[in-house]
Design a protein around this motif. Structure first.
Motif, mmCIF file in Angstrom:
data_model
loop_
_atom_site.group_PDB
_atom_site.id
_atom_site.type_symbol
_atom_site.label_atom_id
_atom_site.label_comp_id
_atom_site.label_asym_id
_atom_site.label_seq_id
_atom_site.Cartn_x
_atom_site.Cartn_y
_atom_site.Cartn_z
ATOM 1 N N THR A 46 48.637 -1.690 26.226
ATOM 2 C CA THR A 46 50.043 -1.485 26.614
ATOM 3 C C THR A 46 50.826 -2.786 26.456
ATOM 4 N N LYS A 47 50.676 -3.413 25.305
ATOM 5 C CA LYS A 47 51.399 -4.649 25.043
ATOM 6 C C LYS A 47 52.896 -4.366 25.033
ATOM 7 N N MET A 48 53.651 -5.271 25.650
ATOM 8 C CA MET A 48 55.070 -5.038 25.862
ATOM 9 C C MET A 48 55.921 -5.931 24.969
ATOM 10 N N ARG A 49 57.066 -5.409 24.557
ATOM 11 C CA ARG A 49 58.097 -6.245 23.951
ATOM 12 C C ARG A 49 58.910 -6.815 25.114
ATOM 13 N N ALA A 50 58.752 -8.105 25.355
ATOM 14 C CA ALA A 50 59.248 -8.719 26.586
ATOM 15 C C ALA A 50 60.754 -8.585 26.751
ATOM 16 N N ASP A 51 61.516 -8.718 25.641
ATOM 17 C CA ASP A 51 62.969 -8.713 25.773
ATOM 18 C C ASP A 51 63.526 -7.339 26.107
ATOM 19 N N LEU A 52 62.752 -6.273 25.821
ATOM 20 C CA LEU A 52 63.215 -4.919 26.116
ATOM 21 C C LEU A 52 62.441 -4.257 27.249
ATOM 22 N N GLY A 53 61.274 -4.798 27.558
ATOM 23 C CA GLY A 53 60.486 -4.228 28.640
ATOM 24 C C GLY A 53 59.851 -2.893 28.310
#
Length: 535
Positions: A122-129
């Motif tokens: 469940t790796k996240m795109r940090a800027d979009l959450g």
């Protein structure tokens, strides 16, 4: 339409100049600096986005012609919302890449790559959450709405991950073609095995119909290169002369190694330990100094061997720089403006790394790397205009504080109170200043504020007894329905985009997220807001 002459304030020149309009980009009469209109203020830019798109399009089309009409182009970075590029290259369109593809839509189709391991974790795109798999779905929706063809999704590095199976099932049920690529034994060193029917040949062939096939991903390490080379292998097996190239905006190959724009890239990737370096292969082959980064330079001999084995051409590419198609360096027309913008971005990255290290989200090594970059540039934190005013406000008020710099250069501060957070107060004070509303005027009545607080505390059982930024904006929107002054302040919110702001403490995710949506360029002191362990 007849051009109108009007007056605007120029923060770069500290004076008011007559300008010729209309339009967002105007030219100062009598000086050469080009500026961008925003909220009646001219902001200095240094990057010609129109020229960039023109040169980029020409270069990509030329590369397609070089390979007789079939190019697999690996896209690095973000297709949409490339705010890093916009921050370090003032004038860069944050959606420039997707606009470029839209111009080429008759010739282009897109393949998305996402790692099965990233889906499972469940790796996240940090800027979009949002998670990488959900980001792929979001991008497909956005791209298809622009009439750009999405060919398929490739799930790479698949070893039976259940989450990847579920994602593939979801794609199939929604009519999206998808393929599985499994790890290849001995990759990437065993070139003979890789370039065989048991290597790339074991991957399913993806049918493509257009001359330009773009490979993109929600984040790094998604397998774009391997997927592209696999397709080139299959094309040559079918008698098609296909080519490979890479479109990576940073580092900019024809800027100096220690140019702030390239150093800003190092700061942005400090957690990946990327290092800019002179491309030794290009220097040897052509006697020209160009800039690349360590991972591409280290991988080049392997990529070169694989391409040579597939195509039979030992000089398919002679350097990592040869593989690239990036034209961004040719669109910089004001180097001073770009250097200043990139330096400010490095400072923002420093504060982000300091906060992440404080929370255990990043290593101290990443922070120290950015500190080293600042030392190379002889830049200190006091070069960020909003830091000192925020700290001074906190010292004077004895409360957490924040400061925001308006487009015209004015710095507005705010402090925490029993009613609202420092960030909330700063935003309200800033839009008052933008709208020309006296400081003593109340924008939100008690009849609105009291029910908002009751909702938070009595019904939502919030532990925070003060109004965050989103609470205050909701109250302002309600007040604006009946109050012209509140409506005027609400309309000024759009002019906070791209404004710098500094907080004397780390903000809770709610405030930070709302400010991000407003487009505010936020930094924070690496200080917890309280003694609570849950943050």
């Amino acid at each position: 339409m007849q051009e109108e002459i009007f007056k605007v304030f120029c923060p770069a020149q500290k004076v008011v100049f007559p300008c010729i309009g209309p339009g967002r980009v105007v030219f100062f009469i009598g000086i050469e600096t080009i500026l961008e209109m925003r909220g009646g203020i001219c902001m200095r830019i240094g990057f010609d986005n129109k020229l960039y798109i023109q040169k980029q399009t020409e270069n990509i089309l030329a590369r397609i012609d070089k390979f007789k009409g079939k190019l697999y182009l690996e896209f690095g970075g973000k297709l949409f919302d490339d705010y890093h590029a916009a921050r370090v290259l003032p004038g860069f369109d944050v959606n420039g890449k997707i606009r470029l593809l839209h111009e080429l839509r008759d010739k282009a189709e897109i393949i998305f790559c996402v790692s099965a391991g990233d889906i499972e974790k469940t790796k996240m795109r940090a800027d979009l959450g949002i998670s990488y798999d959900m980001e792929v779905l979001r991008l497909i929706d956005d791209i298809t709405s622009m009439d750009i063809a999405v060919n398929s999704v490739v799930i790479t590095q698949y070893t039976g991950q259940p989450a990847a199976d579920a994602f593939a099932k979801k794609l199939t049920s929604r009519g999206v073609k998808n393929y599985i690529h499994r790890p290849i034994a001995g990759y990437p060193m065993a070139v003979d095995h890789i370039c065989s029917d048991e290597g790339y040949g074991s991957n399913p062939y993806i049918e493509t119909t257009k001359p330009l096939v773009v490979l993109t991903a929600p984040g790094p390490g998604s397998g774009k290169l391997a997927t592209a080379l696999s397709q080139v292998y299959h094309e040559y097996k079918r008698g098609v002369m296909a080519g490979y190239a890479k479109f990576e905006t940073f580092p900019i190959w024809n800027l100096p190694l220690k140019h702030p724009v390239n150093l800003a890239y190092e700061a942005a990737t400090a957690d990946l330990d990327d290092v800019n370096m002179i491309d030794p292969f290009h220097l040897e082959a052509y006697g020209e100094t160009t800039v690349n980064y360590n991972r591409d330079v280290e991988a080049f001999p392997i990529v070169q061997n694989i391409l040579a084995r597939i195509t039979g051409d030992k000089d398919f590419y002679r350097s990592p720089t040869d593989m690239g198609v990036n034209m961004a360096g040719y669109a910089i027309f004001d180097d001073e403006a770009v250097r200043e913008a990139a330096t400010q971005e490095i400072l923002r990255r420093y504060y982000k790394a300091a906060c992440d290290a404080k929370q255990g989200k990043a290593s101290e090594a990443a922070l120290h790397k950015i500190e080293n970059i600042l030392q190379q540039l002889n830049v200190h934190t006091d070069s960020r205009a909003v830091v000192a005013p925020a700290l001074e406000k906190q010292k004077a008020a004895g409360m957490p504080a924040a400061a925001l710099q308006l487009p015209d250069g004015r710095i507005i501060t705010g402090k925490a109170s029993d009613l609202m957070s420092a960030a909330s107060a700063t935003v309200l004070n800033s839009i008052k200043a933008l709208a020309g509303i006296p400081d003593e005027v109340l924008l939100i009545s008690q009849q609105v504020l009291v029910p908002l607080l009751r909702l938070k505390i009595d019904y939502l059982h919030s532990r925070a007894s003060v109004l965050k930024v989103d609470d205050v904006l909701a109250g302002l929107a309600v007040s604006a329905a009946t109050d012209e002054t509140a409506a005027k302040a609400l309309a000024a919110l759009k002019d906070l985009r791209d404004c710098d702001m500094h907080s004397t403490q780390m903000l809770h995710s709610g405030d930070e997220g709302t400010l991000r949506k407003l487009g505010v360029r936020l930094t924070m002191e690496p200080v917890y807001p309280g003694k609570d362990l849950f943050f």
